[in-house]
Design an enzyme around this catalytic site. Structure first.
Site, mmCIF file in Angstrom:
data_model
loop_
_atom_site.group_PDB
_atom_site.id
_atom_site.type_symbol
_atom_site.label_atom_id
_atom_site.label_comp_id
_atom_site.label_asym_id
_atom_site.label_seq_id
_atom_site.Cartn_x
_atom_site.Cartn_y
_atom_site.Cartn_z
ATOM 1 N N GLY A 7 38.726 93.791 -18.500
ATOM 2 C CA GLY A 7 39.018 94.193 -17.117
ATOM 3 C C GLY A 7 38.106 95.286 -16.566
ATOM 4 O O GLY A 7 37.589 95.164 -15.450
ATOM 5 N N GLY B 175 44.465 93.330 -22.109
ATOM 6 C CA GLY B 175 44.980 93.275 -20.736
ATOM 7 C C GLY B 175 46.260 94.051 -20.502
ATOM 8 O O GLY B 175 46.865 93.939 -19.442
ATOM 9 N N GLU C 156 40.235 92.388 -31.819
ATOM 10 C CA GLU C 156 41.024 92.523 -30.596
ATOM 11 C C GLU C 156 42.500 92.244 -30.881
ATOM 12 O O GLU C 156 42.919 91.078 -30.926
ATOM 13 C CB GLU C 156 40.525 91.534 -29.541
ATOM 14 N N SER D 11 42.014 96.692 -23.713
ATOM 15 C CA SER D 11 42.319 97.789 -22.786
ATOM 16 C C SER D 11 41.391 99.001 -22.925
ATOM 17 O O SER D 11 41.827 100.146 -22.727
ATOM 18 C CB SER D 11 43.786 98.201 -22.911
ATOM 19 N N HIS E 72 37.308 83.864 -28.860
ATOM 20 C CA HIS E 72 38.161 84.835 -28.173
ATOM 21 C C HIS E 72 39.604 84.330 -28.234
ATOM 22 O O HIS E 72 39.847 83.121 -28.169
ATOM 23 C CB HIS E 72 37.703 84.989 -26.715
HETATM 24 P P1 PGA Z 1 40.754 93.897 -21.668
HETATM 25 O O1 PGA Z 1 40.186 92.570 -22.351
HETATM 26 O O2 PGA Z 1 39.708 94.966 -21.807
HETATM 27 O O3 PGA Z 1 40.986 93.502 -20.234
HETATM 28 O O4 PGA Z 1 42.000 94.257 -22.383
HETATM 29 C C1 PGA Z 1 39.443 92.629 -23.542
HETATM 30 C C2 PGA Z 1 39.068 91.238 -23.992
HETATM 31 O O5 PGA Z 1 39.909 90.325 -23.936
HETATM 32 O O6 PGA Z 1 37.916 90.995 -24.410
#
Ligand code: PGA
Length: 227
Positions: A211, A157, A151, A189, A94
């Site tokens: 989140g 985030g 990602e 997100s 990640h």
């Molecule tokens: P997010 O995180 O949905 O809060 O943007 C995704 C992730 O980092 O796996």
């Protein structure tokens, strides 16, 4: 088959994790063609399996990380061997691990190897700028057995997923670097308002939700049904 994966990151103690599963269990109704994977912290994996085993159909647990080393004198590390029987999947590489814990491509490749030895499916995260190097660091026989999570760093985030055209472009180019049929998830997100349109993007096999996965009601919506 669509894959919906939740990543709680460094949040929720054991009690909060059990509460989440209690609520989610009442809302979740398995859908054919949808695989749901939840990645709580290490400390919650055993208590969740202890209380909710067997988990409902199509619902699986994942770890968020694993040691790049085998069992041995590596203080504080959780080896792939210890995850056997607890999880079927494990996030690897990640961007938060790569950024805050200085994980290298070699660490990621070692983790993938050790997980595959334990028959645990690695979900390897890649980002936009380094996707090629991140994928090329893995061997062909590793690539055939994993799931990729794309990602884009700026979307994580931020409350703003990447534009659908851009997601589809990157997913298509990443797909060319992979063996056929390797699932590619999108993360960044994703929430209960935008998941459906993201799941409809060509080449996207699922979503990785940070989140919004912390709230069992929102996550149940993303999983398709709320009863
Ligand atoms: P997010 O995180 O949905 O809060 O943007 C995704 C992730 O980092 O796996």
């Amino acid at each position: 088959m669509k894959i919906i994966m939740g990543n709680w990151k460094s949040q929720k103690n054991s009690e909060q994790s059990l509460d989440w599963f209690e609520t989610f269990g009442k809302l979740y109704s398995p859908e054919e063609g949808k695989l749901v994977i939840v990645a709580p912290p290490f400390t919650s994996l055993e208590v969740i399996s202890g209380k909710f085993s067997p988990l409902p159909t199509n619902l699986f647990l994942a770890a968020q990380d694993v040691s790049p080393f085998p069992l041995g004198a590596y203080t504080g590390a959780v080896a792939a061997n210890m995850l056997t029987g607890l999880t079927d999947y494990c996030l690897v590489g990640h961007s938060e691990r790569r950024q805050y814990f200085s994980e290298t491509h070699q660490h990621v490749a070692n983790k993938v190897d050790l997980l595959l030895e334990q028959q645990i499916t690695p979900v390897v995260c890649i980002d936009e700028s380094y996707a090629k190097d991140q994928i090329n660091a893995l061997e062909q026989n590793q690539l055939e057995k994993l799931i990729i999570a794309y990602e884009p760093l700026e979307a994580i985030g931020s409350g703003q997923p990447q534009a659908p055209e851009e997601i589809s472009e990157v997913v298509a180019s990443v797909g060319k670097l992979l063996p056929r049929n390797v699932p590619i998830l999108y993360g960044g997100s994703v929430n209960d308002n935008n998941f459906a349109s993201i799941l409809n993007i060509e080449g996207v096999s699922g979503v990785l939700v940070g989140g919004a996965s912390l709230d069992p009601e929102k996550f149940a919506l993303i999983c398709g049904k709320i009863s």
